[in-house]
Design a protein around this motif. Structure first.
Motif, PDB file in Angstrom:
ATOM      1  N   SER A 177      92.720  52.725  50.700  1.00  0.00           N
ATOM      2  CA  SER A 177      92.354  53.843  50.757  1.00  0.00           C
ATOM      3  C   SER A 177      91.046  54.212  49.620  1.00  0.00           C
ATOM      4  O   SER A 177      90.589  55.440  49.806  1.00  0.00           O
ATOM      5  CB  SER A 177      93.429  54.896  50.244  1.00  0.00           C
ATOM      6  OG  SER A 177      94.075  54.377  48.914  1.00  0.00           O
ATOM      7  N   HIS A 178      90.798  53.227  48.630  1.00  0.00           N
ATOM      8  CA  HIS A 178      89.793  53.395  47.959  1.00  0.00           C
ATOM      9  C   HIS A 178      88.972  52.277  47.998  1.00  0.00           C
ATOM     10  O   HIS A 178      89.229  51.030  48.375  1.00  0.00           O
ATOM     11  CB  HIS A 178      90.121  53.616  46.194  1.00  0.00           C
ATOM     12  CG  HIS A 178      91.191  54.738  46.198  1.00  0.00           C
ATOM     13  ND1 HIS A 178      90.347  56.137  45.979  1.00  0.00           N
ATOM     14  CD2 HIS A 178      92.311  54.990  46.040  1.00  0.00           C
ATOM     15  CE1 HIS A 178      91.589  56.942  45.822  1.00  0.00           C
ATOM     16  NE2 HIS A 178      92.535  56.413  45.735  1.00  0.00           N
ATOM     17  N   LEU A 179      87.756  52.609  47.802  1.00  0.00           N
ATOM     18  CA  LEU A 179      86.418  51.421  48.050  1.00  0.00           C
ATOM     19  C   LEU A 179      85.891  50.834  46.874  1.00  0.00           C
ATOM     20  O   LEU A 179      86.009  49.874  46.214  1.00  0.00           O
ATOM     21  CB  LEU A 179      85.585  52.089  48.946  1.00  0.00           C
ATOM     22  CG  LEU A 179      84.333  51.005  49.598  1.00  0.00           C
ATOM     23  CD1 LEU A 179      85.350  50.027  50.156  1.00  0.00           C
ATOM     24  CD2 LEU A 179      83.702  51.662  50.545  1.00  0.00           C
ATOM     25  N   LEU A 180      85.168  51.832  45.999  1.00  0.00           N
ATOM     26  CA  LEU A 180      84.186  51.756  44.914  1.00  0.00           C
ATOM     27  C   LEU A 180      85.065  51.121  43.567  1.00  0.00           C
ATOM     28  O   LEU A 180      85.140  50.102  43.067  1.00  0.00           O
ATOM     29  CB  LEU A 180      83.396  52.745  44.186  1.00  0.00           C
ATOM     30  CG  LEU A 180      82.378  53.181  45.417  1.00  0.00           C
ATOM     31  CD1 LEU A 180      81.662  54.351  44.830  1.00  0.00           C
ATOM     32  CD2 LEU A 180      81.529  51.996  45.793  1.00  0.00           C
ATOM     33  N   SER A 181      86.274  51.718  43.314  1.00  0.00           N
ATOM     34  CA  SER A 181      87.333  51.432  42.331  1.00  0.00           C
ATOM     35  C   SER A 181      87.877  49.901  42.620  1.00  0.00           C
ATOM     36  O   SER A 181      88.169  49.193  41.536  1.00  0.00           O
ATOM     37  CB  SER A 181      88.170  52.361  42.131  1.00  0.00           C
ATOM     38  OG  SER A 181      89.093  52.291  43.177  1.00  0.00           O
ATOM     39  N   GLN A 311      81.085  61.621  44.877  1.00  0.00           N
ATOM     40  CA  GLN A 311      81.821  61.975  43.894  1.00  0.00           C
ATOM     41  C   GLN A 311      81.230  61.455  42.477  1.00  0.00           C
ATOM     42  O   GLN A 311      81.178  62.032  41.463  1.00  0.00           O
ATOM     43  CB  GLN A 311      83.262  61.664  44.091  1.00  0.00           C
ATOM     44  CG  GLN A 311      83.983  62.530  45.057  1.00  0.00           C
ATOM     45  CD  GLN A 311      85.334  62.005  45.216  1.00  0.00           C
ATOM     46  OE1 GLN A 311      85.738  60.871  44.847  1.00  0.00           O
ATOM     47  NE2 GLN A 311      86.190  62.693  45.771  1.00  0.00           N
ATOM     48  N   GLU A 312      80.747  60.112  42.589  1.00  0.00           N
ATOM     49  CA  GLU A 312      80.413  59.453  41.553  1.00  0.00           C
ATOM     50  C   GLU A 312      78.945  60.212  40.865  1.00  0.00           C
ATOM     51  O   GLU A 312      78.618  60.038  39.753  1.00  0.00           O
ATOM     52  CB  GLU A 312      79.945  58.079  41.852  1.00  0.00           C
ATOM     53  CG  GLU A 312      79.340  57.229  40.932  1.00  0.00           C
ATOM     54  CD  GLU A 312      80.336  56.835  39.740  1.00  0.00           C
ATOM     55  OE1 GLU A 312      80.007  56.216  38.768  1.00  0.00           O
ATOM     56  OE2 GLU A 312      81.456  56.643  39.888  1.00  0.00           O
ATOM     57  N   PHE A 313      78.275  60.762  41.828  1.00  0.00           N
ATOM     58  CA  PHE A 313      76.806  61.312  41.440  1.00  0.00           C
ATOM     59  C   PHE A 313      77.232  63.055  41.332  1.00  0.00           C
ATOM     60  O   PHE A 313      76.027  63.591  41.409  1.00  0.00           O
ATOM     61  CB  PHE A 313      75.999  60.988  42.468  1.00  0.00           C
ATOM     62  CG  PHE A 313      75.463  59.648  42.463  1.00  0.00           C
ATOM     63  CD1 PHE A 313      75.560  58.831  41.250  1.00  0.00           C
ATOM     64  CD2 PHE A 313      75.153  58.861  43.530  1.00  0.00           C
ATOM     65  CE1 PHE A 313      75.219  57.382  41.362  1.00  0.00           C
ATOM     66  CE2 PHE A 313      74.532  57.552  43.595  1.00  0.00           C
ATOM     67  CZ  PHE A 313      74.809  56.930  42.518  1.00  0.00           C
ATOM     68  N   SER A 314      78.244  63.346  41.263  1.00  0.00           N
ATOM     69  CA  SER A 314      78.614  64.730  41.226  1.00  0.00           C
ATOM     70  C   SER A 314      77.726  65.378  39.997  1.00  0.00           C
ATOM     71  O   SER A 314      77.279  66.517  39.979  1.00  0.00           O
ATOM     72  CB  SER A 314      79.951  65.291  41.141  1.00  0.00           C
ATOM     73  OG  SER A 314      80.623  64.640  40.223  1.00  0.00           O
ATOM     74  N   ASP A 320      74.927  68.646  47.107  1.00  0.00           N
ATOM     75  CA  ASP A 320      74.479  69.897  46.760  1.00  0.00           C
ATOM     76  C   ASP A 320      72.899  69.966  47.412  1.00  0.00           C
ATOM     77  O   ASP A 320      72.594  70.712  47.998  1.00  0.00           O
ATOM     78  CB  ASP A 320      74.610  70.697  45.668  1.00  0.00           C
ATOM     79  CG  ASP A 320      76.031  71.113  45.255  1.00  0.00           C
ATOM     80  OD1 ASP A 320      76.945  70.939  46.319  1.00  0.00           O
ATOM     81  OD2 ASP A 320      76.413  71.198  44.265  1.00  0.00           O
ATOM     82  N   ILE A 321      72.196  69.190  46.800  1.00  0.00           N
ATOM     83  CA  ILE A 321      70.694  68.963  46.869  1.00  0.00           C
ATOM     84  C   ILE A 321      70.574  68.525  48.315  1.00  0.00           C
ATOM     85  O   ILE A 321      69.553  68.980  49.005  1.00  0.00           O
ATOM     86  CB  ILE A 321      70.210  67.929  46.077  1.00  0.00           C
ATOM     87  CG1 ILE A 321      70.236  68.460  44.664  1.00  0.00           C
ATOM     88  CG2 ILE A 321      68.573  67.475  46.124  1.00  0.00           C
ATOM     89  CD1 ILE A 321      69.706  67.475  43.332  1.00  0.00           C
TER      90      ILE A 321
END
Length: 332
Positions: A177-181, A311-314, A320-321
């Motif tokens: 369910s998680h990828l980067l971590s 989320q990492e680049f929040s 938003d950009i």
């Protein structure tokens, strides 16, 4: 352009890759005038990146930014590129960019705002190492970390260096369910060659999602493979291992020179239009990405990767950009 998993498996096989490598050569890029345009090339102090720079200058590029970790090596590369050419002093600039540090990336982006225009970005930087290493600044595994742009007068071009190796990866944890971590977990033995291939797969998945939000009227974003080259600096971290030495011999026997492989990357950046937006090119033609990208499983992984990356680049409000960019140009 839509591809099925069946077509992708055939095109992305190792046998097809080797056959194409032995029977085809990327054509020299010509018939393009880059006068008045500005380009940024990351990982540009050696190998594929350096040769991409050389070819862009041969196409009369007006301004070239070498984005490098090491300013000294970048300056040496700039002198190499300028040798024998009648260039203005301001044609080549060397800027610091360290993908492993978010502050460096943010500072670099801020600096690009000083440019009068930005037309082409070639994202080529990458590393290959023998042992798993966590980045001390971000906490992420280095190989994945490395794979993690202004209002144009015409659509900008962003080309990412990719590889058919994305189709060959062993991805045993894809049901998590998680990828980067998960990729940051330090295990006793991690196949770093497979991890490099995985970084290419994640890059392809991210490209598909990114292309949905960035209209091609703003930037045409694609990926291209230089195929196997024997004089790239990418594998300098593995050169002393037995596997690395054998790999070097194999590459020297059948691989391209970096200057030849770079043709495919430059071609993707300057010779194609909207038909390549969100697509992958091999030997200067649109080809399918890794089979999993087109599967229901791949769709779930793409969504998960996108969510976790945003989320990492929040802190930089990347999502938003992108949403604002999309709404402004899709509705206009």
């Amino acid at each position: 352009m839509a591809f099925s998993c069946t077509i992708s498996r055939k095109e992305g096989s190792k046998l097809k890759y080797l056959y194409d490598l032995l029977t085809q050569t990327p054509a020299k890029v010509c018939g393009v005038d880059l006068s008045g345009k500005t380009a940024i090339v990351t990982g540009s102090s050696a190998g594929i990146g350096l040769e991409c720079c050389r070819q862009l200058l041969d196409l009369e590029l007006t301004k070239l930014i070498l984005a490098v970790r090491n300013i000294s090596k970048g300056s040496e590369a700039a002198r190499n590129l300028a040798k024998g050419k009648n260039l203005e002093k301001s044609t080549i600039e060397v800027w610091k960019l360290d993908y492993s540090c978010y502050q460096s990336t943010c500072s670099f982006v801020e600096r690009t705002k000083s440019l009068e225009r930005l037309d082409i970005v070639i994202l080529n930087a990458g590393i290959m190492i023998t042992e798993m290493q966590l980045n001390p600044s971000t906490g992420h595994e280095e190989t994945i970390q490395e794979k993690s742009s202004t209002k144009p007068q015409e659509p900008g071009r962003i080309t990412i260096t990719s590889s058919d190796a994305a189709a060959w990866v062993k991805f045993n944890d894809k049901n998590e369910s998680h990828l980067l971590s998960l990729l940051d977990k330090q295990e006793d033995k991690v196949d770093m060659k497979n991890r490099m291939s995985l970084s290419k797969l994640l890059g392809q998945m991210f490209l598909v999602e990114l292309a949905k939000l960035v209209p091609p009227s703003v930037a045409i974003i694609n990926a291209a493979t230089p195929m196997m080259v024997y004089d790239s600096q990418l594998r300098r971290g593995t050169a002393r291992s037995l596997r690395g030495k054998l790999d070097k011999v194999f590459r020297r026997l059948i691989g391209y020179k970096a200057s030849v492989g770079a043709r495919a990357v430059v071609d993707a950046a300057v010779k194609h239009g909207e038909e390549t937006h969100g697509q992958y090119l091999r030997l200067q033609k649109v080809k399918p990405m890794a089979p999993i990208v087109y599967s229901p499983e791949g769709e779930r992984l793409r969504a998960l990767l996108w969510k976790e990356t945003m989320q990492e680049f929040s802190f930089a409000r990347v999502y938003d950009i992108l949403k604002k960019l999309n709404s402004e140009h899709v509705t206009s």
